[in-house]
Design an enzyme around this catalytic site. Structure first.
Site, short mmCIF file in Angstrom:
data_model
loop_
_atom_site.label_atom_id
_atom_site.label_comp_id
_atom_site.label_asym_id
_atom_site.label_seq_id
_atom_site.Cartn_x
_atom_site.Cartn_y
_atom_site.Cartn_z
N ARG A 176 24.80 37.18 50.76
CA ARG A 176 25.02 38.14 49.61
C ARG A 176 25.96 37.13 48.72
O ARG A 176 26.48 37.72 47.46
CB ARG A 176 25.98 39.03 49.95
CG ARG A 176 27.34 38.80 50.58
CD ARG A 176 27.96 39.95 51.24
NE ARG A 176 28.23 41.08 50.51
CZ ARG A 176 28.94 41.31 49.26
NH1 ARG A 176 29.66 40.32 48.89
NH2 ARG A 176 28.95 42.39 48.60
N TYR A 179 25.92 37.34 44.40
CA TYR A 179 26.74 38.03 43.52
C TYR A 179 28.15 37.48 42.89
O TYR A 179 28.36 37.29 41.82
CB TYR A 179 27.06 39.49 44.28
CG TYR A 179 27.78 40.50 43.23
CD1 TYR A 179 27.27 41.00 42.21
CD2 TYR A 179 29.02 40.67 43.40
CE1 TYR A 179 27.90 41.85 41.39
CE2 TYR A 179 29.79 41.70 42.81
CZ TYR A 179 29.16 42.19 41.40
OH TYR A 179 29.80 43.31 40.79
N LYS A 183 28.81 35.98 39.21
CA LYS A 183 29.93 36.19 38.54
C LYS A 183 30.96 35.12 38.13
O LYS A 183 31.41 35.06 37.02
CB LYS A 183 30.77 37.19 39.43
CG LYS A 183 30.11 38.70 39.59
CD LYS A 183 30.22 39.26 38.09
CE LYS A 183 29.52 40.70 38.14
NZ LYS A 183 29.43 41.43 36.93
N ARG A 220 27.18 51.43 47.23
CA ARG A 220 28.60 51.20 47.50
C ARG A 220 29.21 52.41 48.28
O ARG A 220 28.96 53.38 48.06
CB ARG A 220 29.55 50.86 46.31
CG ARG A 220 29.43 49.53 45.55
CD ARG A 220 29.81 49.48 44.18
NE ARG A 220 28.85 50.01 43.26
CZ ARG A 220 29.17 49.84 41.87
NH1 ARG A 220 29.87 49.06 41.49
NH2 ARG A 220 28.31 50.40 40.96
N PHE A 225 29.31 57.97 49.71
CA PHE A 225 30.12 58.89 50.51
C PHE A 225 30.31 60.06 49.37
O PHE A 225 30.37 61.32 49.88
CB PHE A 225 31.59 58.38 50.90
CG PHE A 225 31.62 57.90 52.16
CD1 PHE A 225 30.34 57.62 52.95
CD2 PHE A 225 32.55 57.48 52.98
CE1 PHE A 225 30.26 57.11 54.20
CE2 PHE A 225 32.67 56.72 54.20
CZ PHE A 225 31.26 56.56 54.77
N GLY A 241 36.96 50.53 58.88
CA GLY A 241 37.52 50.95 57.63
C GLY A 241 39.00 50.49 57.27
O GLY A 241 39.65 50.80 56.62
N THR A 242 39.43 49.33 58.11
CA THR A 242 40.67 48.59 57.74
C THR A 242 40.83 47.87 56.63
O THR A 242 42.03 47.37 56.15
CB THR A 242 41.11 47.93 58.91
OG1 THR A 242 40.11 47.02 59.08
CG2 THR A 242 41.46 48.97 60.21
N ARG A 245 41.53 47.85 49.51
CA ARG A 245 40.75 47.72 48.44
C ARG A 245 41.58 48.30 47.35
O ARG A 245 42.39 49.40 47.43
CB ARG A 245 39.50 48.46 48.47
CG ARG A 245 38.56 48.16 49.73
CD ARG A 245 38.03 46.74 49.48
NE ARG A 245 37.03 46.21 50.31
CZ ARG A 245 37.18 45.25 51.03
NH1 ARG A 245 38.14 44.60 51.16
NH2 ARG A 245 36.14 44.82 51.76
#
Length: 348
Positions: A176, A179, A183, A220, A225, A241-242, A245
């Site tokens: 990946r 990306y 950038k 994303r 969600f 999910g720790t 962000r």
């Protein structure tokens, strides 16, 4: 999907517009690429709202791959400053109009595309940026803003919010890598044009942007969600999910981008982060699930899903440079995420 059909979204637009002073954009011409995307469409919406509510008389060149989709998405702006423009960031430009400002937001932004379309992802960022910088130079645009990403920071060895002058490691051979490396290269190209040609070019680095302007195909996690929750589906996390962000509502991101357009210094990058919305992925998911009354559970990821994961355990951003320009976010994570689900429920 015309967001303007949602009363809740119109209210949020009015609220976001109230914190901006757009006098300097009166009767100006602004090109926005990626106009159908999460950030680009919020920018177009705000400027069209300024035309409708403040008689700003801004001509908004909304650039995207499909004229039909642009006209459907922004039908309320037809006759009120909107000019749909067919545009592909991987192709040479042939615009026959001049603009005063350029905001480049066109890019693959869904993690699955980084893996499945890495060439297009890199070209849209590097060659797409070159084409627009050449265009801005030819037509004498007053300023160009490049919408980059927090992924340029890579993996850093501390858990504090990243400053604009900090850079960690990126596995340049990773699946990946197209990306973040694209950038990074585009940012350097922006500064190179400013140095060689004296152009006014600023960069914004959004964190994890969410909001109802996302498309249903956006993979994303915050976007997926929000749509799932609005449709009454259970939410399935593929990790604990720790990861930390910097979440920011799309309209806050749009007001931040316009603030940098009007006040940002050339050759400078500005993090877009709401300091009231630095939370974990798990916390984000729990808020969405709670606002929609749906179940949240954890499941094991597939190999393809793991390949698209962002490797940064911490991608929180320091927003002091942006705040120094006078910007303030108006959607904290609780309000912004709940409003996102509410708007999508109205429209779906």
């Amino acid at each position: 999907m015309n967001m303007y059909l949602s009363a809740a979204y119109r209210d949020d637009l009015t609220r976001a517009l109230s914190v901006l002073d757009l006098q300097a954009l009166q009767s100006k011409r602004i090109l926005i690429t990626g106009a159908s995307g999460l950030i680009g469409s919020a920018l177009v919406d705000l400027l069209l709202q300024a035309n409708l509510m403040q008689e700003a008389n801004i001509t908004v060149y909304a650039a995207g791959r499909s004229r039909e989709k642009l006209e459907d998405r922004f039908s309320h702006g037809l006759g009120h400053g909107l000019v749909p423009v067919v545009y592909d960031a991987t192709q040479p430009l042939a615009f026959d109009f001049a603009t005063d400002y350029v905001i480049h937001g066109a890019s693959n932004a869904s993690p699955d595309k980084y893996v499945s379309e890495p060439v297009d992802t890199m070209l849209a960022n590097i060659l797409g940026m070159r084409e627009l910088l050449e265009y801005a130079r030819r037509c004498g645009a007053q300023k160009t803003v490049y919408i980059s990403s927090s992924e340029v920071y890579g993996v850093l060895g501390h858990g504090k919010p990243f400053r604009e002058d900090e850079y960690g490691t990126v596995n340049i051979l990773g699946d990946r890598a197209s990306y973040p490396m694209g950038k990074r290269a585009a940012e350097t190209l922006c500064v190179s044009y400013a140095n060689q040609y004296g152009m006014d070019v600023s960069i914004v680095r959004p964190g994890h942007i969410y909001g109802p302007t996302a498309q249903r195909s956006d993979k994303r996690i915050s976007s997926a969600f929000a749509f799932d929750a609005a449709e009454g589906r259970e939410l399935v996390m593929k990790s604990a999910g720790t990861q930390l962000r910097s979440y920011c509502h799309c309209l806050d991101c749009a007001t931040a981008t316009l603030t940098v357009l009007l006040q940002g210094a050339s050759k400078q990058a500005y993090n877009i982060s709401n300091p009231d919305s630095i939370i974990t992925i798990r916390q984000m998911a729990e808020i969405i699930a709670r606002s929609a009354g749906v179940v949240l559970r954890v499941d094991a990821p597939t190999a393809a899903e793991k390949a698209a994961f962002n490797p940064m355990d911490n991608s929180s951003l320091d927003s002091e440079k942006l705040l120094a320009l006078g910007w303030r976010g108006i959607f904290d994570h609780e309000t912004g995420l709940a409003h996102t689900v509410q708007v999508l429920k109205e429209l779906l």
